[in-house]
Design a protein around this motif. Sequence first.
Motif, PDB file in Angstrom:
ATOM      1  N   GLY A 272       0.819  -1.195   0.000  1.00  0.00           N
ATOM      2  CA  GLY A 272       0.000   0.000   0.000  1.00  0.00           C
ATOM      3  C   GLY A 272       0.855   1.249   0.000  1.00  0.00           C
ATOM      4  N   VAL A 273       0.248   2.374  -0.340  1.00  0.00           N
ATOM      5  CA  VAL A 273       0.938   3.666  -0.335  1.00  0.00           C
ATOM      6  C   VAL A 273       0.090   4.650   0.458  1.00  0.00           C
ATOM      7  N   TYR A 274       0.749   5.393   1.338  1.00  0.00           N
ATOM      8  CA  TYR A 274       0.086   6.378   2.192  1.00  0.00           C
ATOM      9  C   TYR A 274       0.675   7.744   1.869  1.00  0.00           C
ATOM     10  N   LEU A 275      -0.138   8.643   1.319  1.00  0.00           N
ATOM     11  CA  LEU A 275       0.313   9.984   0.963  1.00  0.00           C
ATOM     12  C   LEU A 275      -0.253  11.006   1.930  1.00  0.00           C
ATOM     13  N   ASP A 276       0.526  12.059   2.171  1.00  0.00           N
ATOM     14  CA  ASP A 276       0.098  13.169   3.011  1.00  0.00           C
ATOM     15  C   ASP A 276      -0.221  14.353   2.096  1.00  0.00           C
ATOM     16  N   GLU A 277      -1.493  14.710   2.028  1.00  0.00           N
ATOM     17  CA  GLU A 277      -1.914  15.770   1.112  1.00  0.00           C
ATOM     18  C   GLU A 277      -1.207  17.090   1.392  1.00  0.00           C
ATOM     19  N   THR A 278      -0.865  17.337   2.639  1.00  0.00           N
ATOM     20  CA  THR A 278      -0.197  18.601   2.970  1.00  0.00           C
ATOM     21  C   THR A 278       1.227  18.653   2.428  1.00  0.00           C
ATOM     22  N   GLN A 279       1.772  17.514   2.030  1.00  0.00           N
ATOM     23  CA  GLN A 279       3.151  17.461   1.536  1.00  0.00           C
ATOM     24  C   GLN A 279       3.240  17.383   0.018  1.00  0.00           C
ATOM     25  N   VAL A 280       2.149  17.062  -0.660  1.00  0.00           N
ATOM     26  CA  VAL A 280       2.179  16.937  -2.120  1.00  0.00           C
ATOM     27  C   VAL A 280       2.176  18.334  -2.729  1.00  0.00           C
ATOM     28  N   PRO A 281       3.223  18.733  -3.448  1.00  0.00           N
ATOM     29  CA  PRO A 281       3.261  20.092  -4.006  1.00  0.00           C
ATOM     30  C   PRO A 281       2.305  20.251  -5.189  1.00  0.00           C
ATOM     31  N   VAL A 282       1.377  21.188  -5.044  1.00  0.00           N
ATOM     32  CA  VAL A 282       0.437  21.553  -6.113  1.00  0.00           C
ATOM     33  C   VAL A 282       0.361  23.075  -6.128  1.00  0.00           C
ATOM     34  N   ARG A 283       0.589  23.676  -7.289  1.00  0.00           N
ATOM     35  CA  ARG A 283       0.536  25.133  -7.366  1.00  0.00           C
ATOM     36  C   ARG A 283      -0.888  25.615  -7.075  1.00  0.00           C
ATOM     37  N   ASP A 284      -0.990  26.795  -6.466  1.00  0.00           N
ATOM     38  CA  ASP A 284      -2.302  27.352  -6.139  1.00  0.00           C
ATOM     39  C   ASP A 284      -3.156  27.528  -7.391  1.00  0.00           C
ATOM     40  N   SER A 285      -2.528  27.955  -8.486  1.00  0.00           N
ATOM     41  CA  SER A 285      -3.284  28.162  -9.726  1.00  0.00           C
ATOM     42  C   SER A 285      -3.840  26.855 -10.260  1.00  0.00           C
ATOM     43  N   VAL A 286      -3.054  25.790 -10.162  1.00  0.00           N
ATOM     44  CA  VAL A 286      -3.513  24.473 -10.611  1.00  0.00           C
ATOM     45  C   VAL A 286      -4.629  23.970  -9.710  1.00  0.00           C
ATOM     46  N   ARG A 287      -4.453  24.126  -8.416  1.00  0.00           N
ATOM     47  CA  ARG A 287      -5.473  23.657  -7.486  1.00  0.00           C
ATOM     48  C   ARG A 287      -6.791  24.413  -7.695  1.00  0.00           C
ATOM     49  N   SER A 288      -6.706  25.719  -7.975  1.00  0.00           N
ATOM     50  CA  SER A 288      -7.922  26.508  -8.179  1.00  0.00           C
ATOM     51  C   SER A 288      -8.704  26.020  -9.393  1.00  0.00           C
ATOM     52  N   VAL A 289      -8.004  25.759 -10.506  1.00  0.00           N
ATOM     53  CA  VAL A 289      -8.684  25.266 -11.709  1.00  0.00           C
ATOM     54  C   VAL A 289      -9.297  23.899 -11.438  1.00  0.00           C
ATOM     55  N   CYS A 290      -8.578  23.043 -10.739  1.00  0.00           N
ATOM     56  CA  CYS A 290      -9.105  21.719 -10.427  1.00  0.00           C
ATOM     57  C   CYS A 290     -10.373  21.818  -9.580  1.00  0.00           C
ATOM     58  N   GLU A 291     -10.378  22.713  -8.609  1.00  0.00           N
ATOM     59  CA  GLU A 291     -11.565  22.856  -7.763  1.00  0.00           C
ATOM     60  C   GLU A 291     -12.752  23.385  -8.550  1.00  0.00           C
ATOM     61  N   MET A 292     -12.503  24.305  -9.501  1.00  0.00           N
ATOM     62  CA  MET A 292     -13.605  24.858 -10.295  1.00  0.00           C
ATOM     63  C   MET A 292     -14.189  23.834 -11.254  1.00  0.00           C
ATOM     64  N   LEU A 293     -13.340  22.973 -11.826  1.00  0.00           N
ATOM     65  CA  LEU A 293     -13.797  22.062 -12.877  1.00  0.00           C
ATOM     66  C   LEU A 293     -13.964  20.626 -12.406  1.00  0.00           C
ATOM     67  N   GLY A 294     -13.635  20.361 -11.148  1.00  0.00           N
ATOM     68  CA  GLY A 294     -13.857  19.024 -10.618  1.00  0.00           C
ATOM     69  C   GLY A 294     -12.793  18.010 -10.965  1.00  0.00           C
ATOM     70  N   TYR A 295     -11.573  18.462 -11.257  1.00  0.00           N
ATOM     71  CA  TYR A 295     -10.480  17.547 -11.569  1.00  0.00           C
ATOM     72  C   TYR A 295      -9.654  17.268 -10.321  1.00  0.00           C
ATOM     73  N   ASP A 296      -8.976  16.136 -10.319  1.00  0.00           N
ATOM     74  CA  ASP A 296      -8.094  15.754  -9.219  1.00  0.00           C
ATOM     75  C   ASP A 296      -6.656  15.957  -9.682  1.00  0.00           C
ATOM     76  N   PRO A 297      -5.886  16.856  -9.058  1.00  0.00           N
ATOM     77  CA  PRO A 297      -4.525  17.139  -9.532  1.00  0.00           C
ATOM     78  C   PRO A 297      -3.604  15.936  -9.478  1.00  0.00           C
ATOM     79  N   TYR A 298      -3.912  14.958  -8.626  1.00  0.00           N
ATOM     80  CA  TYR A 298      -3.035  13.797  -8.502  1.00  0.00           C
ATOM     81  C   TYR A 298      -3.131  12.876  -9.713  1.00  0.00           C
ATOM     82  N   PHE A 299      -4.178  13.021 -10.515  1.00  0.00           N
ATOM     83  CA  PHE A 299      -4.329  12.223 -11.723  1.00  0.00           C
ATOM     84  C   PHE A 299      -3.937  12.991 -12.987  1.00  0.00           C
ATOM     85  N   LEU A 300      -3.492  14.228 -12.855  1.00  0.00           N
ATOM     86  CA  LEU A 300      -3.147  15.034 -14.022  1.00  0.00           C
ATOM     87  C   LEU A 300      -1.695  14.812 -14.429  1.00  0.00           C
ATOM     88  N   ALA A 301      -1.461  14.832 -15.721  1.00  0.00           N
ATOM     89  CA  ALA A 301      -0.133  14.523 -16.251  1.00  0.00           C
ATOM     90  C   ALA A 301       0.880  15.607 -15.903  1.00  0.00           C
TER      91      ALA A 301
END
Length: 368
Positions: A272-301
Amino acid sequence: SLPAAARRSRRVRHERVGLSSPSANPGASSAGGRPVTGRVRLAHGNGGRHMRELIEEVFAVAFGDQAPDTRSDAAALPGTQDDLMITTDGFTVQPLEFPGGDLGSLAVHGSVNDLAVAGALPRWLTLAVVLEEGLELETLRRLTRSFAGAARAAGVRVVAGDTKVVPRGHGGGAYFCVSAIGMRQRPGLALEHVRPGDAVLVSGPVGDHGIAALLAREEFDLRGRDVRSDCACVLPLCRALWPLTGLRFMRDPTRGGIATVMHEIVHAAGLGVYLDETQVPVRDSVRSVCEMLGYDPYFLACGGRVGAGIAADEAAAALAAVRMLPAGRDAAIIGRVQEQPQRLILRTPLGGERVIEELEDDPLPRIC
């Protein structure tokens, strides 16, 4: 619910094609033992469960005892004492040019990166181009110049090629198909070498490439001037990690993103793999678009990141080595490998946990 444009984007025509799926096990049965039936879907090219089942049930069965080992990004060439490694890939993206890159640079980086994360120094490329009738020649010139420039910067030489043209409406402008050969420098890298307690490292923010390509299509009335693809050669990052004896594996998280790499660990190592969301680097701009459109940044290329598994006692040294490079200054240890449960689990900022299931449908169309 997604905007209508987002729902339509999930139904576009094309996806990256190829036989390489690191999570596939030649000759294995699909989930539940059910054979793949029906027709090819976009989801068969997204790097997730459907693609794994397609390879296991169609290609591996057809090749039989000569089926390629699809659990790695590159394979050793038989008869070369494992000194030469080869990888092959097909590239398609829409639009052909996007902030931070284009089809030409993407094809080079995607190919040399597959060799680098497999422990090989890229040396030679072949290029097969499929063009759609009506493509502007000036666009083709730009893409070709970009390919050539990226190849020179990566220290690789194009030694052979081919060109085909298909009728208008039968393609996406241009497809670049690349094979790459390199010299093995770091043997012993494999997902099967992962052990409980190993640390999981990512070399920088995830999801940049997927969101940059999405916004470049201008389908959602969104603008993201500060969102650029991370499309780049990861060879310097890999060379920084090669000397570490505790390095288990590396991957460039393209199709299916960093989450799909984690699922490859689950399938290949039975852990198994255990990830800590607070440690995964995601830019604020990317996270904002994902939240608006319903995408998960962890599955994005991503187009220029490295995901790696490292023995716990060398995790700090690995992180320091990567952070010394400009491309790795935002690197982070994002989680750990554990024996049970054999799932991908994400710890949220609020202290809760959620299971991240394997990718089913396409998160975004035609991004690599």
